[in-house]
Design a protein around this motif. Structure first.
Motif: not given
Ligand code: LLP
Length: 412
Positions: A224, A228-231, A233
């Motif tokens: 990220p 606000n970037d998604k991590k 999974n």
């Protein structure tokens, strides 16, 4: 500017590093590297793509924490050996689409497995080192990346082998020992594309139908960069790969270890680039903050329009966060207009909001541990800058500043 991102490295340590080593400099945080490695511990083998951060001391950390190493050049093989990785075992894999004479000699001497990226490589190694351990890097016929320039799959990519059947028949002809299959679709790929690689791998492995010991999912895990970037999974990524390996392993009736080959994921967030403000310029109604690092140090924004979070530290302990914010463009010292850190992929510049700064304050570029120092150059005859590693609050200089004389010495 978005919500202030917490500094991974304590301000106190940054200021000590500045005091001792002066600016500009790179700083890495040991704890963050360890934390990222631990996130991948379910994979059988973590192979660090050292091109992302090839300092020998970083490689030593990787070794200590149990990772293996990927080398893409003779220089990277030498770095791996210097860091303590061994030949004649699974420590180092040489991955490339070409192999020159010097590198060929080295991999044969040290019995370093080769990840084959072209038909020509098979012939070269086959002629002088029958039985050599090889992997096959397959172009899955699609790719992805955070930028066109980092996409390594599909018909516009020079990477990997397109005609798998031809490669396999030559590997057999030259009696090479095929130990693994590898796919890497690109760097900073999105999750949906990464997942698709599993299915492409199952298809290829079953088609090739040879007993192998390893499968590599490649690298490409995103991080990220923006607040606000998604991590990614990792748990579910590992799960789908594990399932694919089980499927391949049962059909081919052989035990297969699952490798992952990240660069960015392990080191990007551990690193910052520390620079000093040398000029605050008003151009018409735009404010340019010029710092003492340029794209010779950090090329990602100029090359890909990559975003790096930027924060500020005052030189004199002034509290900055309460001050009115100003809109600025951040640029470097190079004699080239593109030497701007706040630019988009299409080269358009943008402004960011920062506290009102003064000359001599420090600008910090975050998440620069990957493809930062390792992509630096001497452009504009600017020497390479130091790298500092912080471990348990102790500062270790792991690369000193290059002198101008050292830079010129190759020509004198
Ligand atoms: N394996 C192979 C075969 C690769 O070519 C690469 C990256 C990796 C692993 C590691 O990819 P990562 O996990 O770091 O995404 N300079 C660009 C990135 C270029 C990557 C080239 N190959 C950047 O600054 O974003």
């Amino acid at each position: 500017m978005k919500k202030l991102k917490k500094l991974i490295i304590k301000k106190k340590n940054i200021l000590s590093a500045i005091k001792i080593y002066k600016t500009p400099l790179w700083i890495y945080d040991y704890k963050t590297i360890k934390k990222q490695i631990l996130k991948l511990k379910k994979f059988d083998i973590i192979r660090f793509a050292q091109k992302s951060c090839s300092n020998i001391h970083i490689l030593k950390i990787m070794k200590k924490l149990g990772a293996k190493i990927d080398a893409v050049s003779l220089g990277e093989i030498e770095r791996a050996l210097k860091a303590g990785f061994k030949g004649n075992c699974n420590d180092i894999v040489y991955t490339s689409d070409i192999i020159d004479t010097q590198t060929l000699k080295k991999v044969v001497l040290h019995k370093i497995p080769i990840n084959i990226g072209s038909i020509d490589m098979i012939k070269k190694i086959g002629k002088i080192s029958p039985n050599h351990k090889v992997w096959l890097r397959i172009n899955p016929k699609f790719g992805d990346g955070h930028n066109k320039k980092t996409n390594t799959g599909g018909k516009n990519s020079k990477h990997g082998v397109w005609n798998t059947q031809l490669a396999i028949s030559l590997i057999q002809k030259y009696n090479l020992n095929l130990i693994g299959l590898h796919m890497h679709i690109g760097s900073g790929a999105d999750y949906n594309h990464l997942k698709k690689v599993c299915y492409a791998m199952i298809k290829s492995a079953l088609l090739i139908n040879k007993k192998i010991s390893f499968i590599s999912a490649g690298g490409g895990l995103p991080i990220p960069y923006k607040t606000n970037d998604k991590k990614i999974n990792i748990k579910s990524y590992h799960k789908i790969w594990k399932k694919s390996i089980k499927n391949i392993s049962e059909t081919l009736k052989c035990k297969i270890k699952l490798e992952i080959e990240p660069g960015r994921f392990l080191v990007a967030q551990s690193g910052i680039l520390v620079s000093k403000i040398e000029s605050i310029k008003i151009v018409k109604n735009q404010t340019f903050i010029l710092v003492n690092v340029g794209f010779n140090d950090l090329i990602r924004p100029a090359l890909y329009g990559s975003y790096h979070y930027i924060s500020v530290i005052s030189k004199d302990n002034r509290k900055l966060n309460t001050l009115k914010k100003i809109k600025v463009v951040i640029g470097g010292p190079l004699c080239e207009s593109g030497d701007i850190f706040t630019q988009k992929e299409n080269s358009e510049i943008y402004t960011i909001k920062i506290p009102k700064v003064k000359l001599g304050d420090y600008i910090i570029f975050h998440d620069t541990g990957a493809y930062g120092a390792s992509m630096s150059s001497n452009y504009n005859s600017r020497p390479l800058i130091p790298e500092i590693l912080i471990k348990k609050n102790v500062l270790n200089q792991i690369r000193r500043r290059q002198t101008i004389n050292e830079m010129l010495s190759l020509e004198i």
